[in-house]
Scaffold this motif. Structure first.
Motif, PDB file in Angstrom:
ATOM      1  N   CYS A 179       0.026   4.277   5.914  1.00  0.00           N
ATOM      2  CA  CYS A 179      -0.848   4.379   4.614  1.00  0.00           C
ATOM      3  C   CYS A 179      -0.149   3.839   3.323  1.00  0.00           C
ATOM      4  O   CYS A 179      -0.629   3.341   2.559  1.00  0.00           O
ATOM      5  CB  CYS A 179      -1.726   5.445   4.673  1.00  0.00           C
ATOM      6  SG  CYS A 179      -2.804   5.389   5.957  1.00  0.00           S
ATOM      7  N   THR A 204      -7.421   4.898   2.321  1.00  0.00           N
ATOM      8  CA  THR A 204      -6.618   3.961   1.372  1.00  0.00           C
ATOM      9  C   THR A 204      -7.411   3.158   0.893  1.00  0.00           C
ATOM     10  O   THR A 204      -8.358   2.825   1.621  1.00  0.00           O
ATOM     11  CB  THR A 204      -5.233   3.778   1.636  1.00  0.00           C
ATOM     12  OG1 THR A 204      -5.222   2.825   2.808  1.00  0.00           O
ATOM     13  CG2 THR A 204      -4.456   4.846   2.139  1.00  0.00           C
ATOM     14  N   ASN A 213      -1.288   4.218  -3.342  1.00  0.00           N
ATOM     15  CA  ASN A 213      -1.162   4.550  -2.116  1.00  0.00           C
ATOM     16  C   ASN A 213      -1.048   6.190  -1.863  1.00  0.00           C
ATOM     17  O   ASN A 213      -1.585   6.781  -0.973  1.00  0.00           O
ATOM     18  CB  ASN A 213      -0.394   3.610  -0.897  1.00  0.00           C
ATOM     19  CG  ASN A 213      -0.744   2.346  -0.802  1.00  0.00           C
ATOM     20  OD1 ASN A 213      -2.283   2.225  -1.219  1.00  0.00           O
ATOM     21  ND2 ASN A 213      -0.157   1.557  -0.238  1.00  0.00           N
TER      22      ASN A 213
END
Length: 255
Positions: A179, A204, A213
């Motif tokens: 992610c 995200t 992020n």
């Protein structure tokens, strides 16, 4: 006497060496989605992944001519011979993940290529052969469903279910890493236990910034304790000490 192991058994043994745990199963599917150019990836787990792992994306989808080879061992579009490995720029390249998952679980793939008018739902057996093929409407992209991971290996399956909470925790850590580094890709993961409500595991927003992020994964508070990494060229004194020519020093030494 030393004799060869039966081929089907070899495949099952080796598949368990490719997909070792829940984390590696999710990782392989997530990487396939990233390789397909997806900008949005949904991961659905049931019972922490023991019952179902489903990964949906809006990537390029799979062309009909590739349906057969999609889940066969060492079938891949990434390389043709060993020398191609030097130029690999994708996550997946060996053509082992989907074939191994077929050997270890019940696999269904629902895909629609950008050139196709309608999507196709494919059901596979443990050898990676298509057993059902039905047209179904779907937007461009692919969904891979993995049911009952490891159930073809009874001892491994029992152990997997017994340690599912630990497996799940490790998988979440791995997911967090993807992610953070996947810029411009929205990744959303949910888990549903029994008939209960779906809970959000991680989400995200598809930001192009690594910093955002990190904030989405670990919270905004965590961002405040990070220190930006700033590169400074070495001073004249340092250059002199190490016999370096300041004019030859690259601007960004580290990446």
């Amino acid at each position: 006497a030393i004799r060869p192991i039966e081929r089907g058994s070899v495949h099952r043994i080796c598949s368990g060496q490719v997909v070792l745990n829940l984390g590696s199963a999710v990782k392989e599917l997530l990487e396939n989605s990233l390789d397909a150019g997806a900008t949005s990836i949904e991961i659905k787990l049931k019972d922490h992944g023991a019952e179902l792992i489903e990964v949906s994306d809006n990537g390029g989808g799979v062309e009909e001519e590739n349906f057969e080879g999609l889940t066969l061992k060492h079938h891949t579009s990434k390389i043709q011979d060993f020398s191609d490995l030097i130029h690999v720029e994708t996550f997946g390249f060996r053509g082992e993940a989907l074939s191994s998952l077929c050997a270890l679980s019940d696999v269904t793939i629902f895909t629609c290529h950008k050139s196709a008018k309608v999507g196709t739902r494919l059901v596979f057996d443990h050898n990676g052969k298509i057993t059902q093929k039905t047209p179904l409407p779907r937007q461009q992209g692919t969904t891979v469903s993995i049911q009952q991971l490891f159930y073809t290996l009874p001892v491994r399956h029992k152990e997997f279910q017994r340690n599912i909470k630990k497996e799940y925790a490790k998988m979440v850590q791995l997911l967090q890493a993807y992610c953070i580094v996947s810029k411009g890709v929205r990744i959303n993961c949910t888990n549903q236990v029994g008939q209960g409500k779906k809970t959000c595991v991680i989400s995200t927003s598809g930001s192009p910034s690594l910093k955002e992020n990190i904030g989405a994964v670990f919270g905004q508070k965590q961002l405040q304790s990070l220190i930006p990494f700033v590169q400074l060229p070495p001073s004249e004194a340092v250059c002199e000490e190490y016999g370096l020519n300041p004019a030859n020093m690259p601007q960004n030494l580290y990446r």
